[in-house]
Design a protein around this motif. Structure first.
Motif, mmCIF file in Angstrom:
data_model
loop_
_atom_site.group_PDB
_atom_site.id
_atom_site.type_symbol
_atom_site.label_atom_id
_atom_site.label_comp_id
_atom_site.label_asym_id
_atom_site.label_seq_id
_atom_site.Cartn_x
_atom_site.Cartn_y
_atom_site.Cartn_z
ATOM 1 N N ALA A 39 19.820 38.106 14.685
ATOM 2 C CA ALA A 39 20.402 39.452 14.659
ATOM 3 C C ALA A 39 21.539 39.530 15.673
ATOM 4 O O ALA A 39 21.391 39.151 16.825
ATOM 5 C CB ALA A 39 19.343 40.499 14.963
ATOM 6 N N ARG A 40 22.659 40.032 15.209
ATOM 7 C CA ARG A 40 23.813 40.198 16.087
ATOM 8 C C ARG A 40 23.737 41.572 16.729
ATOM 9 O O ARG A 40 23.640 42.581 16.046
ATOM 10 C CB ARG A 40 25.088 40.061 15.268
ATOM 11 N N ARG A 41 23.782 41.627 18.019
ATOM 12 C CA ARG A 41 23.735 42.918 18.718
ATOM 13 C C ARG A 41 25.126 43.545 18.673
ATOM 14 O O ARG A 41 26.074 42.988 19.192
ATOM 15 C CB ARG A 41 23.292 42.736 20.157
ATOM 16 N N SER A 42 25.237 44.688 18.026
ATOM 17 C CA SER A 42 26.496 45.412 17.949
ATOM 18 C C SER A 42 26.200 46.863 17.607
ATOM 19 O O SER A 42 25.059 47.242 17.374
ATOM 20 C CB SER A 42 27.419 44.790 16.908
ATOM 21 N N TRP A 43 27.220 47.679 17.541
ATOM 22 C CA TRP A 43 27.038 49.102 17.252
ATOM 23 C C TRP A 43 26.454 49.336 15.871
ATOM 24 O O TRP A 43 25.653 50.229 15.658
ATOM 25 C CB TRP A 43 28.360 49.849 17.371
ATOM 26 N N ASP A 44 26.865 48.564 14.898
ATOM 27 C CA ASP A 44 26.403 48.802 13.527
ATOM 28 C C ASP A 44 25.103 48.079 13.187
ATOM 29 O O ASP A 44 24.550 48.287 12.124
ATOM 30 C CB ASP A 44 27.488 48.422 12.520
ATOM 31 N N ARG A 45 24.614 47.214 14.066
ATOM 32 C CA ARG A 45 23.347 46.520 13.829
ATOM 33 C C ARG A 45 22.472 46.697 15.058
ATOM 34 O O ARG A 45 22.717 46.086 16.077
ATOM 35 C CB ARG A 45 23.584 45.046 13.548
ATOM 36 N N PRO A 46 21.444 47.527 14.964
ATOM 37 C CA PRO A 46 20.591 47.783 16.127
ATOM 38 C C PRO A 46 19.875 46.524 16.618
ATOM 39 O O PRO A 46 19.983 45.475 16.018
ATOM 40 C CB PRO A 46 19.616 48.835 15.618
ATOM 41 N N GLY A 47 19.150 46.676 17.693
ATOM 42 C CA GLY A 47 18.511 45.570 18.392
ATOM 43 C C GLY A 47 17.764 44.562 17.547
ATOM 44 O O GLY A 47 17.418 44.797 16.403
ATOM 45 N N ALA A 48 17.535 43.425 18.163
ATOM 46 C CA ALA A 48 16.869 42.315 17.493
ATOM 47 C C ALA A 48 15.358 42.375 17.642
ATOM 48 O O ALA A 48 14.660 41.508 17.151
ATOM 49 C CB ALA A 48 17.397 41.000 18.065
ATOM 50 N N GLU A 49 14.824 43.395 18.321
ATOM 51 C CA GLU A 49 13.378 43.521 18.529
ATOM 52 C C GLU A 49 12.857 44.787 17.888
ATOM 53 O O GLU A 49 13.565 45.776 17.814
ATOM 54 C CB GLU A 49 13.069 43.539 20.026
ATOM 55 N N TRP A 50 11.621 44.749 17.404
ATOM 56 C CA TRP A 50 10.956 45.935 16.886
ATOM 57 C C TRP A 50 9.456 45.789 17.113
ATOM 58 O O TRP A 50 8.962 44.693 17.265
ATOM 59 C CB TRP A 50 11.308 46.188 15.413
ATOM 60 N N PRO A 51 8.731 46.936 17.215
ATOM 61 C CA PRO A 51 7.309 46.883 17.577
ATOM 62 C C PRO A 51 6.450 46.155 16.534
ATOM 63 O O PRO A 51 6.706 46.239 15.347
ATOM 64 C CB PRO A 51 6.899 48.343 17.656
ATOM 65 N N ASN A 52 5.455 45.479 17.032
ATOM 66 C CA ASN A 52 4.483 44.804 16.184
ATOM 67 C C ASN A 52 3.412 45.812 15.800
ATOM 68 O O ASN A 52 2.706 46.331 16.652
ATOM 69 C CB ASN A 52 3.875 43.634 16.954
ATOM 70 N N ARG A 53 3.302 46.131 14.514
ATOM 71 C CA ARG A 53 2.351 47.137 14.036
ATOM 72 C C ARG A 53 0.952 46.580 13.817
ATOM 73 O O ARG A 53 0.007 47.313 13.679
ATOM 74 C CB ARG A 53 2.860 47.748 12.729
#
Length: 57
Positions: A39-53
């Motif tokens: 994942a490229r960190r930029s304004w149009d692509r949010p962070g590369a991490e997300w919570p583990n459900r």
């Protein structure tokens, strides 16, 4: 002629990032947040991490 069917690479988590098209590429059954190395960190692509459900066993 049909293209050969290809499965997913085993050993990866593959959980889909709900904010982008990325998938988790950490080991299956990992603890903690999901992460997409590509994942490229930029304004149009949010962070590369997300919570583990799902709780790891």
């Amino acid at each position: 002629m049909k293209a050969p069917q290809v499965g997913t690479i085993s050993g990866y988590c593959w959980d889909r990032n709900p904010r982008s098209a990325g998938r988790c590429v950490l080991n299956a059954g990992h603890r903690g947040d999901h992460y997409d190395w590509y994942a490229r960190r930029s304004w149009d692509r949010p962070g590369a991490e997300w919570p583990n459900r799902v709780k790891a066993s």
